[in-house]
Motif scaffolding. Structure first.
Motif, PDB file in Angstrom:
ATOM      1  N   LEU A   1       0.827  -1.212   0.000  1.00 51.17           N
ATOM      2  CA  LEU A   1       0.000   0.000   0.000  1.00 51.17           C
ATOM      3  C   LEU A   1       0.858   1.257   0.000  1.00 51.17           C
ATOM      4  O   LEU A   1       0.542   2.242  -0.675  1.00 51.17           O
ATOM      5  CB  LEU A   1      -0.935   0.003   1.208  1.00 51.17           C
ATOM      6  CG  LEU A   1      -2.158  -0.890   1.105  1.00 51.17           C
ATOM      7  CD1 LEU A   1      -2.938  -0.888   2.412  1.00 51.17           C
ATOM      8  CD2 LEU A   1      -3.054  -0.460  -0.034  1.00 51.17           C
ATOM      9  N   ILE A   2       1.951   1.223   0.743  1.00 51.16           N
ATOM     10  CA  ILE A   2       2.843   2.386   0.769  1.00 51.16           C
ATOM     11  C   ILE A   2       3.425   2.621  -0.623  1.00 51.16           C
ATOM     12  O   ILE A   2       3.566   3.761  -1.080  1.00 51.16           O
ATOM     13  CB  ILE A   2       3.940   2.203   1.837  1.00 51.16           C
ATOM     14  CG1 ILE A   2       3.302   2.317   3.235  1.00 51.16           C
ATOM     15  CG2 ILE A   2       5.055   3.218   1.670  1.00 51.16           C
ATOM     16  CD1 ILE A   2       4.209   1.941   4.386  1.00 51.16           C
ATOM     17  N   LEU A   3       3.741   1.541  -1.338  1.00 51.86           N
ATOM     18  CA  LEU A   3       4.239   1.684  -2.710  1.00 51.86           C
ATOM     19  C   LEU A   3       3.193   2.321  -3.625  1.00 51.86           C
ATOM     20  O   LEU A   3       3.540   2.948  -4.631  1.00 51.86           O
ATOM     21  CB  LEU A   3       4.673   0.334  -3.270  1.00 51.86           C
ATOM     22  CG  LEU A   3       5.976  -0.229  -2.705  1.00 51.86           C
ATOM     23  CD1 LEU A   3       6.234  -1.627  -3.244  1.00 51.86           C
ATOM     24  CD2 LEU A   3       7.145   0.694  -3.019  1.00 51.86           C
ATOM     25  N   ASN A   4       1.911   2.160  -3.281  1.00 52.06           N
ATOM     26  CA  ASN A   4       0.855   2.773  -4.089  1.00 52.06           C
ATOM     27  C   ASN A   4       0.917   4.291  -4.056  1.00 52.06           C
ATOM     28  O   ASN A   4       0.376   4.949  -4.940  1.00 52.06           O
ATOM     29  CB  ASN A   4      -0.526   2.297  -3.633  1.00 52.06           C
ATOM     30  CG  ASN A   4      -0.909   1.005  -4.292  1.00 52.06           C
ATOM     31  OD1 ASN A   4      -0.933   0.922  -5.500  1.00 52.06           O
ATOM     32  ND2 ASN A   4      -1.198   0.001  -3.493  1.00 52.06           N
TER      33      ASN A   4
ATOM     34  N   GLY B   1      -6.372   2.362   4.061  1.00 54.14           N
ATOM     35  CA  GLY B   1      -5.877   0.987   4.128  1.00 54.14           C
ATOM     36  C   GLY B   1      -4.707   0.852   5.078  1.00 54.14           C
ATOM     37  O   GLY B   1      -4.631  -0.098   5.869  1.00 54.14           O
ATOM     38  N   ILE B   2      -3.782   1.799   5.033  1.00 53.68           N
ATOM     39  CA  ILE B   2      -2.625   1.758   5.940  1.00 53.68           C
ATOM     40  C   ILE B   2      -3.076   1.929   7.384  1.00 53.68           C
ATOM     41  O   ILE B   2      -2.574   1.257   8.294  1.00 53.68           O
ATOM     42  CB  ILE B   2      -1.589   2.829   5.527  1.00 53.68           C
ATOM     43  CG1 ILE B   2      -0.954   2.419   4.194  1.00 53.68           C
ATOM     44  CG2 ILE B   2      -0.530   3.019   6.594  1.00 53.68           C
ATOM     45  CD1 ILE B   2      -0.084   3.477   3.561  1.00 53.68           C
TER      46      ILE B   2
ATOM     47  N   LYS C   1     -12.733   2.759  15.970  1.00 54.59           N
ATOM     48  CA  LYS C   1     -11.995   3.770  15.205  1.00 54.59           C
ATOM     49  C   LYS C   1     -11.959   3.419  13.723  1.00 54.59           C
ATOM     50  O   LYS C   1     -12.100   4.295  12.867  1.00 54.59           O
ATOM     51  CB  LYS C   1     -10.559   3.886  15.730  1.00 54.59           C
ATOM     52  CG  LYS C   1     -10.431   4.582  17.055  1.00 54.59           C
ATOM     53  CD  LYS C   1      -8.971   4.586  17.479  1.00 54.59           C
ATOM     54  CE  LYS C   1      -8.806   5.027  18.903  1.00 54.59           C
ATOM     55  NZ  LYS C   1      -7.411   4.900  19.366  1.00 54.59           N
ATOM     56  N   ILE C   2     -11.766   2.123  13.422  1.00 59.20           N
ATOM     57  CA  ILE C   2     -11.766   1.689  12.017  1.00 59.20           C
ATOM     58  C   ILE C   2     -13.111   2.035  11.378  1.00 59.20           C
ATOM     59  O   ILE C   2     -13.172   2.511  10.247  1.00 59.20           O
ATOM     60  CB  ILE C   2     -11.472   0.179  11.907  1.00 59.20           C
ATOM     61  CG1 ILE C   2     -10.004  -0.093  12.240  1.00 59.20           C
ATOM     62  CG2 ILE C   2     -11.804  -0.338  10.511  1.00 59.20           C
ATOM     63  CD1 ILE C   2      -9.654  -1.567  12.326  1.00 59.20           C
ATOM     64  N   GLY C   3     -14.199   1.805  12.104  1.00 61.88           N
ATOM     65  CA  GLY C   3     -15.529   2.129  11.583  1.00 61.88           C
ATOM     66  C   GLY C   3     -15.690   3.618  11.303  1.00 61.88           C
ATOM     67  O   GLY C   3     -16.156   4.018  10.230  1.00 61.88           O
TER      68      GLY C   3
ATOM     69  N   ALA D   1     -13.563   8.238   5.435  1.00 63.69           N
ATOM     70  CA  ALA D   1     -12.876   8.058   4.150  1.00 63.69           C
ATOM     71  C   ALA D   1     -13.887   7.978   3.017  1.00 63.69           C
ATOM     72  O   ALA D   1     -13.711   8.607   1.960  1.00 63.69           O
ATOM     73  CB  ALA D   1     -12.006   6.794   4.183  1.00 63.69           C
ATOM     74  N   GLN D   2     -14.957   7.229   3.227  1.00 67.17           N
ATOM     75  CA  GLN D   2     -15.963   7.098   2.172  1.00 67.17           C
ATOM     76  C   GLN D   2     -16.661   8.432   1.910  1.00 67.17           C
ATOM     77  O   GLN D   2     -16.895   8.804   0.760  1.00 67.17           O
ATOM     78  CB  GLN D   2     -16.979   6.019   2.541  1.00 67.17           C
ATOM     79  CG  GLN D   2     -17.820   5.541   1.405  1.00 67.17           C
ATOM     80  CD  GLN D   2     -16.999   4.959   0.260  1.00 67.17           C
ATOM     81  OE1 GLN D   2     -15.950   4.371   0.459  1.00 67.17           O
ATOM     82  NE2 GLN D   2     -17.479   5.131  -0.945  1.00 67.17           N
TER      83      GLN D   2
END
Length: 193
Positions: A30-33, A94-95, A124-126, A132-133
């Motif tokens: 993901l970091i490479l993205n 994602g990270i 927190k993820i929720g 983000a969305q």
């Protein structure tokens, strides 16, 4: 006499270790993205899609190395900026999720699966997933409004409304509730023993 762990526990700990390793590799990918963002912004449809021989030449002596991102020829620079923002939001989320999952799995590895902070991490993820969305919707709506009034030309931006991200947010909140209830039961059991 040596104290040995039950087979099921050692197998479970190996699974957790494998998951932790997999998450770390996924985080690196993901970091490479993030490297795709400058490509989107500055290269766009003007840079080559591959390096080396023509991919349609079957007798080529050199292999074809694809650069990875396929950008439509008709995509405007404004559309590339909007797509880059989508990518930045998604990769950053994602990270963040991987960091929270690594912390949860570390607790599980330390025999503390029902730690109170695991439920908080899932919550927190929720919340961050919902933010983000909503951010993606905001960027898309802003681009649509700016294109509508003629400030930019965002031809080529594709935005689909999907329920999948929102189902993921709901799953995170459900798991947070389950973890909170499990923590309460564990603490109650610890008090009675």
């Amino acid at each position: 006499m040596l104290k040995t762990e039950p087979k099921s526990k050692s197998k479970a700990l190996r699974s957790v270790s494998m998951l932790i390793t997999l998450l770390k590799y996924t985080r690196a990918i993901l970091i490479l993205n993030y490297l795709a963002v400058p490509y989107y912004l500055f290269a766009g449809s003007n840079w080559p899609k591959y390096i080396g021989s023509n991919p349609e030449d079957l007798d080529a002596k050199w292999p074809t190395l694809y650069l990875g991102i396929e950008v439509s020829e008709r995509m405007t620079q404004s559309a590339l900026v909007i797509e880059s923002l989508f990518l930045l939001i998604s990769v950053t989320f994602g990270i963040y999720v991987i960091a929270q999952m690594l912390a949860i799995l570390t607790n599980v590895q330390n025999d503390n699966a029902f730690a109170r902070d695991n439920g908080a991490r899932l919550r927190k993820i929720g919340f961050v997933g919902a933010a983000a969305q909503l951010s993606i919707y905001f960027v898309w709506l802003t681009g649509a409004v700016l294109q509508g009034v003629g400030v930019i030309s965002a031809e080529g931006v594709e935005m689909g409304l999907s329920t999948a991200p929102w189902i993921g947010v709901l799953i995170a909140f459900c798991l947070a509730t389950i973890f909170r209830h499990g923590t309460d039961l564990k603490e109650e059991q610890d008090l009675t023993v």
